[in-house]
Motif scaffolding. Structure first.
Motif, PDB file in Angstrom:
ATOM      1  N   LYS B 221       0.776  -1.229   0.000  1.00  0.00           N
ATOM      2  CA  LYS B 221       0.000   0.000   0.000  1.00  0.00           C
ATOM      3  C   LYS B 221       0.812   1.286   0.000  1.00  0.00           C
ATOM      4  O   LYS B 221       0.319   2.308  -0.450  1.00  0.00           O
ATOM      5  CB  LYS B 221      -1.009  -0.004   1.145  1.00  0.00           C
ATOM      6  CG  LYS B 221      -0.424   0.205   2.517  1.00  0.00           C
ATOM      7  CD  LYS B 221      -1.560   0.281   3.543  1.00  0.00           C
ATOM      8  CE  LYS B 221      -0.995   0.731   4.870  1.00  0.00           C
ATOM      9  NZ  LYS B 221      -2.039   0.823   5.903  1.00  0.00           N
ATOM     10  N   PRO B 248       1.246   7.973  -6.234  1.00  0.00           N
ATOM     11  CA  PRO B 248       0.868   6.795  -5.450  1.00  0.00           C
ATOM     12  C   PRO B 248       0.279   5.716  -6.365  1.00  0.00           C
ATOM     13  O   PRO B 248      -0.356   6.022  -7.367  1.00  0.00           O
ATOM     14  CB  PRO B 248      -0.207   7.326  -4.498  1.00  0.00           C
ATOM     15  CG  PRO B 248      -0.072   8.828  -4.534  1.00  0.00           C
ATOM     16  CD  PRO B 248       0.485   9.163  -5.876  1.00  0.00           C
ATOM     17  N   ASP B 250      -2.230   3.693  -6.368  1.00  0.00           N
ATOM     18  CA  ASP B 250      -3.651   3.619  -6.714  1.00  0.00           C
ATOM     19  C   ASP B 250      -4.034   4.709  -7.712  1.00  0.00           C
ATOM     20  O   ASP B 250      -4.938   4.521  -8.524  1.00  0.00           O
ATOM     21  CB  ASP B 250      -4.513   3.728  -5.452  1.00  0.00           C
ATOM     22  CG  ASP B 250      -4.300   2.534  -4.531  1.00  0.00           C
ATOM     23  OD1 ASP B 250      -4.855   1.467  -4.818  1.00  0.00           O
ATOM     24  OD2 ASP B 250      -3.537   2.670  -3.557  1.00  0.00           O
ATOM     25  N   LYS B 251      -3.352   5.831  -7.617  1.00  0.00           N
ATOM     26  CA  LYS B 251      -3.606   6.913  -8.569  1.00  0.00           C
ATOM     27  C   LYS B 251      -3.081   6.518  -9.955  1.00  0.00           C
ATOM     28  O   LYS B 251      -3.721   6.804 -10.968  1.00  0.00           O
ATOM     29  CB  LYS B 251      -2.946   8.201  -8.053  1.00  0.00           C
ATOM     30  CG  LYS B 251      -3.467   9.470  -8.674  1.00  0.00           C
ATOM     31  CD  LYS B 251      -3.042  10.700  -7.868  1.00  0.00           C
ATOM     32  CE  LYS B 251      -3.278  11.978  -8.653  1.00  0.00           C
ATOM     33  NZ  LYS B 251      -4.691  12.287  -8.905  1.00  0.00           N
ATOM     34  N   ASP B 254      -5.672   4.149 -11.365  1.00  0.00           N
ATOM     35  CA  ASP B 254      -6.838   4.839 -11.929  1.00  0.00           C
ATOM     36  C   ASP B 254      -6.511   5.459 -13.281  1.00  0.00           C
ATOM     37  O   ASP B 254      -7.311   5.418 -14.213  1.00  0.00           O
ATOM     38  CB  ASP B 254      -7.319   5.941 -10.974  1.00  0.00           C
ATOM     39  CG  ASP B 254      -8.075   5.379  -9.785  1.00  0.00           C
ATOM     40  OD1 ASP B 254      -8.309   4.154  -9.751  1.00  0.00           O
ATOM     41  OD2 ASP B 254      -8.429   6.160  -8.884  1.00  0.00           O
TER      42      ASP B 254
END
Lengths: 611, 611
Positions: B221, B248, B250-251, B254
């Motif tokens: 994470k 990051p 997760d960005k 996306d």
């Protein structure tokens, strides 16, 4: 990275006192520094226009002539304390007009401007645009100021980006209230939401649809943007250069959804606002919303209505609507043509929606009649793109150094008072270029106009937001008789037909009311109260004293992107260009209030019409 | 719109015959036009390098010295028929080296190049880069060639954009076979998929994860990109200027998901390829895949493995792994730290993954020991960004006119043979700047290195893809003893511990094998056959005869982005920079084959090592 707002401040600034623009700017700044209002006003031509986008006035307003300039400066100069005027690129002179791009600052912000200087007993400003683009100490985290992202080092209480986002989502609307609630998540709400996010203003955009972009996805299937790509960019993230000139609606929908996520816009889908009231004592709105069917109450300080500049559907009250046995709906509710093959359809109206719907119905083998009630202004899309927009928004413009940001400021620098004069020759060219087409339309009996004063489509858009069709093909169907044309007012409906004033009876399985929209303050009436809607008054239009845009002269779009007579209530919207450009000024106004900067409004919107 | 590949061809071209670059180019073109190979070769310095990215050779290859140039030209000149060499901007001279950006064309394509000219009995090319950027007659629909989108006019058989996309989705893999199948939909597969889509090559990207971007989302994470944003752009659509320097995970996830949608990359999620074989007679692959559990067979002409340049996990075979009672997994399978608070964890390895995993475990209160088996090269992220990349990929570079596209070509123009010489001084600077840090690491007993020849991180990446850590904070934990350090080879595991060669016993609830990856041809062994994997040989590395990169000298990355010994089998990948830049040349090679352009490969990859 040639975007105007991305250029490092130090880069291109020049001060050449030999040219009239530099001399004018230096003299102007001297007068301002000396607080010599009359000397500063004397630097403006007898007929002149100063348009300010929130940098001097905390408003969007235009003053005219030295008297107007003196009034603006008298009211604002001490507080604004402007300084640092300098050319941001060499000025150019053509036909006696010197065009000067400049930068400046105020006590609280940094600005950009565009002046046109003429010789009238010395250099005088003829048009003068001032805009704020950032607040000092609240610069956006972009470029050299972009966030680091990774948090280097070792940290036992590390919270990741995803965890932060999730925590924010979990508390927003509960423990944490948005400072700004934006009702309506189309391109307007999304663009504003992105700017507020970027400025660090706690905000929330709500929308009734299940997904961002559904505002476009759910419209009739052949719909494409009528404006070209160069005019349509959203803030911060431009469409890539393989993007279609006229993007199909579903592709636009996907982009808006993508953009919302990437720009981290706080956005609640499937959410409707049902009731809102403002408490003057606390300066807070109470807004009842239903989020996926669950009621909850939000308490934002500011409420922005971004529910569509076209406002509420205008459904006429025609005798017999209650006895008509077929289907009838407003154009905004039209589901598209698929179910109507072989059906008789009467479309009442002859503007954009009417043409688009007629064309799609004809393509699906419906028997379509358009009812023209008043004359329509038609321009072919290619012609409009080439002659109307090409100098500012096109590959040609880009190749000439006119970026979208620069085009937006050029556009903004043309005073509304005289804009029609610049527009007329363009539409004269268009009429000449497509003369055959217009002849055929008239031969088919279609009533054409070019606006009350011949100034064409864009002025109609600004004045009334209606009365035109950007032809992408359906007009030819009327010219050819493929879509039948009927004319006149509708007298009544029977069980099976539409009857016009002259007695013409049109059989119908479906009646589509392509009868336009009311003023945006109708949304305020529904959501807040008729009292507030009336206090705010009509939204949109310039006060041009032309059809559907009654005077007195306003000088700006009524109530758009700026303070209204209802404290902390704002209207946002327009086409993609306006959503992009004016969202900046609305966002800065909201940011300034959020951080407690004094924002006295010069010339608050007066109300002359209720809707 | 300052992107190099967006500049209209007519814009900036200049030919100033007074400067050595223009003179050299003109003479070179004369010799080529006359098919005078030895005269052309004589224009290169005694020690010189011509790197070609598919424009002359249909390969990615570097030849050296006049002999090499003569060989290249002798084999290709007639077919290539190059012409139109001209400077695309004024040449610059510094320290006796003239740098010249130029354009040219070949019989089938248009190219860009970068030459460095020195004086060696007249102007001679020292480095010479030629690249193809488009095929004539197959230009990408971008900018002035962008699609219209809306189909104007009335058309009873109108098919909308959405309907086209849906029809395409419905038939792909059934009635319609992809010409190119890309296995692996991380940044590499997606970037290539976008380019192939843009070039109109029927393609399909498949990936095992449920959504594009999951390759990043599913990792530990705290992960952020270790490379900065300016280095990381994908083709066509740059990150906006508010994008974090180190995004990051997760960005990034996306972004990849929406990029895939916006660029309309044909992409099957939750799909694994289980078996593939090539039929030389038909020139077609048979690829068995499972899409959401359903088996089906694809028959692409080309198969691209984009499953990760790091190849298959390298899991050591250690005595006692079968008796160890705790948990053990390879770093690629590590689920993140959350479950291991209070647990004893032994991480075997001391490179990037090992440090990142140790740091995250420490942050979550695990008792962590790192086992260093061999020396590691460590560079602090900020230092690397500033000294190592700053001239090419940074806000500073952008302000100096070095766009990402330009930086990519500058980077590509440095011959691998001498690149280490350019790198060494940078790493000397880094060592000096962070001397305190290195002293502390050594005091903690950590074994440091700077590469066999002191050339640092990027050369290690190119040569072996391993052996380093870009420090984002975890190294300090080792220096401080917060993460314990053990050293030496692992001898065996007991039921409860890891025992090192020197007898040190480390108790463990979890053992993480951060032991790296094998060569990418391991993927081919799994999916196709060991025979094909061996025929292709080792993937990655330069043949530098340094640790883990055995000679002979290759001059280029082995087998990457170019033809291999297995017909119609390709390897694609690397970091975001490489995925962006080299996907262009791979896509052009595939496009040329798709449209039947003759693509004889000069100097096809030879095989010296099996993996």
């Amino acid at each position: 990275m040639t975007q105007l707002d991305e250029r490092p401040a130090a880069a291109a600034a020049t001060t050449d006192t030999a040219d009239p623009a530099s001399a004018w700017l230096a003299t102007f700044e001297d007068a301002l520094t000396a607080r010599d209002v009359s000397r500063a006003a004397g630097l403006f031509a007898a007929t002149s226009f100063w348009r300010d986008l929130v940098s001097f006035t905390w408003n969007i307003t235009t003053v005219e002539n030295p008297d107007g300039v003196a009034d603006l400066l008298g009211a604002n100069l001490d507080r604004v304390d402007p300084s640092g005027f300098r050319l941001s690129e060499p000025a150019t002179t053509e036909d006696g007009v010197t065009t000067a791009w400049f930068e400046f600052e105020t006590a609280v912000g940094r600005g950009r401007g565009l002046a046109r200087i003429i010789d009238e007993d010395g250099p005088k400003a003829w048009t003068f645009l001032t805009t704020m683009h950032e607040l000092k100490g609240h610069e956006e985290p972009r470029g050299v100021r972009r966030p680091m992202g990774a948090e280097h080092g070792a940290n036992k209480s590390r919270v990741t980006w995803l965890e932060k986002r999730q925590a924010e989502d979990a508390t927003l609307g509960a423990e944490a209230q948005p400072y700004v609630l934006v009702v309506g998540g189309g391109q307007g709400g999304i663009a504003l939401g992105a700017r507020l996010r970027q400025l660090g203003v706690p905000s929330l955009v709500i929308d009734k649809h299940p997904r961002p972009g559904d505002q476009w996805r759910k419209r009739y299937k052949s719909l494409c943007l009528h404006d070209p790509v160069w005019y349509d960019h959203l803030p911060y993230l431009k469409f890539p250069d393989n993007w279609p000139v006229f993007a199909p609606k579903d592709k636009v929908g996907d982009w808006l959804e993508f953009y919302t996520r990437v720009m981290e816009v706080p956005y609640w889908s499937s959410t409707v606002a049902t009731k809102a009231s403002y408490d003057e004592a606390t300066g807070e709105w109470t807004v009842e919303v239903e989020r996926e069917g669950m009621p909850l109450v939000l308490r934002p300080t500011h409420l922005v209505l971004a529910t569509g500049m076209s406002g509420k559907p205008n459904i006429p009250d025609i005798p017999g609507m209650d006895v008509f046995r077929g289907e009838q709906h407003h154009s905004s509710q039209h589901p598209g043509p698929d179910a109507y093959a072989g059906k008789k359809v009467v479309v009442i109206g002859s503007n954009n929606s009417a043409f688009d719907i007629c064309g799609a119905l004809w393509e699906h083998d419906a028997d379509v009649t358009m009812v023209q009630r008043s004359s329509t202004h038609i321009v072919k899309s290619d012609t409009l793109m080439d002659i109307g927009l090409g100098d500012l928004y096109s590959e040609r413009a880009l190749a000439a150094g006119v970026t979208t940001e620069k085009a937006d400021l050029i556009f903004a620098s043309l005073p509304y008072r005289i804009m029609h004069e610049f527009q007329k020759p363009l539409y004269d060219q268009m009429r000449e270029r497509d003369r055959d087409f217009y002849d055929r339309m008239e031969a088919a009996g279609f009533d054409l106009d070019w606006g009350d004063d011949g100034s064409g489509l864009f002025m109609k858009y600004l004045r009334r937001g209606s009365g035109y069709y950007i032809d992408v093909g359906a007009a030819e169907l009327v010219a050819d008789g493929e879509v039948k044309l009927a004319k006149g007012q509708v007298d009544h409906l029977t069980e099976t037909s539409v009857v016009l004033a002259d007695g013409t009876e049109l059989e119908a399985d479906l009646v589509v009311y392509a009868t336009g929209y009311g003023s945006m303050n109708g949304w305020a009436a529904d959501l807040i109260s008729q009292e507030v809607a009336d206090r705010v008054g009509k939204v949109w239009g310039l006060g041009s004293d032309t059809t559907k845009d009654p005077g007195p002269w306003e000088g700006e779009q009524r109530n758009m992107w700026k303070p209204t007579q209802q404290e902390n209530l704002w209207f946002h919207g327009g086409n993609l260009h306006q959503s992009r450009h004016y969202s900046l000024y609305l966002a800065l106004q909201l940011k300034a209030r959020h951080v407690g900067i004094d924002t006295p409004v010069y010339r608050l919107q007066e109300v002359h019409h209720l809707g």
